[in-house]
Motif scaffolding. Structure first.
Motif, PDB file in Angstrom:
ATOM      1  N   SER A  30       0.826  -1.215   0.000  1.00  0.00           N
ATOM      2  CA  SER A  30       0.000   0.000   0.000  1.00  0.00           C
ATOM      3  C   SER A  30       0.852   1.253   0.000  1.00  0.00           C
ATOM      4  O   SER A  30       0.520   2.240  -0.654  1.00  0.00           O
ATOM      5  N   ILE A  31       1.954   1.209   0.736  1.00  0.00           N
ATOM      6  CA  ILE A  31       2.861   2.361   0.786  1.00  0.00           C
ATOM      7  C   ILE A  31       3.449   2.600  -0.604  1.00  0.00           C
ATOM      8  O   ILE A  31       3.472   3.726  -1.099  1.00  0.00           O
ATOM      9  N   ALA A  32       3.925   1.539  -1.230  1.00  0.00           N
ATOM     10  CA  ALA A  32       4.502   1.668  -2.569  1.00  0.00           C
ATOM     11  C   ALA A  32       3.454   2.129  -3.568  1.00  0.00           C
ATOM     12  O   ALA A  32       3.736   2.954  -4.448  1.00  0.00           O
ATOM     13  N   GLY A  33       2.250   1.617  -3.444  1.00  0.00           N
ATOM     14  CA  GLY A  33       1.171   2.019  -4.353  1.00  0.00           C
ATOM     15  C   GLY A  33       0.833   3.487  -4.211  1.00  0.00           C
ATOM     16  O   GLY A  33       0.632   4.185  -5.211  1.00  0.00           O
ATOM     17  N   VAL A  46       1.186   9.172  -6.202  1.00  0.00           N
ATOM     18  CA  VAL A  46       1.599  10.552  -5.927  1.00  0.00           C
ATOM     19  C   VAL A  46       2.634  11.018  -6.951  1.00  0.00           C
ATOM     20  O   VAL A  46       2.581  12.147  -7.424  1.00  0.00           O
ATOM     21  N   VAL A  47       3.555  10.150  -7.325  1.00  0.00           N
ATOM     22  CA  VAL A  47       4.630  10.539  -8.234  1.00  0.00           C
ATOM     23  C   VAL A  47       4.191  10.536  -9.693  1.00  0.00           C
ATOM     24  O   VAL A  47       4.534  11.448 -10.445  1.00  0.00           O
ATOM     25  N   HIS A  48       3.434   9.517 -10.093  1.00  0.00           N
ATOM     26  CA  HIS A  48       3.152   9.349 -11.514  1.00  0.00           C
ATOM     27  C   HIS A  48       1.733   9.750 -11.938  1.00  0.00           C
ATOM     28  O   HIS A  48       1.503  10.001 -13.113  1.00  0.00           O
ATOM     29  N   GLU A  49       0.821   9.764 -11.020  1.00  0.00           N
ATOM     30  CA  GLU A  49      -0.574  10.060 -11.363  1.00  0.00           C
ATOM     31  C   GLU A  49      -1.144  11.096 -10.393  1.00  0.00           C
ATOM     32  O   GLU A  49      -2.220  10.930  -9.851  1.00  0.00           O
ATOM     33  N   TYR A  50      -0.376  12.157 -10.197  1.00  0.00           N
ATOM     34  CA  TYR A  50      -0.727  13.136  -9.186  1.00  0.00           C
ATOM     35  C   TYR A  50      -2.080  13.787  -9.402  1.00  0.00           C
ATOM     36  O   TYR A  50      -2.670  14.313  -8.476  1.00  0.00           O
TER      37      TYR A  50
END
Length: 42
Positions: A5-8, A13-17
């Protein structure tokens, strides 16, 4: 909060802000990071 969940969340946040919901991020910061920090200390 499981590791996946943390990685997701990081990926969103980084790629689909544009999909990020600020209320959700605030909830995580205010209520769930303390649990993660405690788990990491043990």
């Amino acid at each position: 909060m499981p590791r996946a969940s943390i990685a997701g969340l990081r990926n969103v946040v980084v790629h689909e802000y544009s999909r990020v919901e600020p209320r959700l991020v605030l909830d995580i910061v205010e209520y769930q990071l303390a649990d993660l920090a405690a788990a990491l200390r043990t």
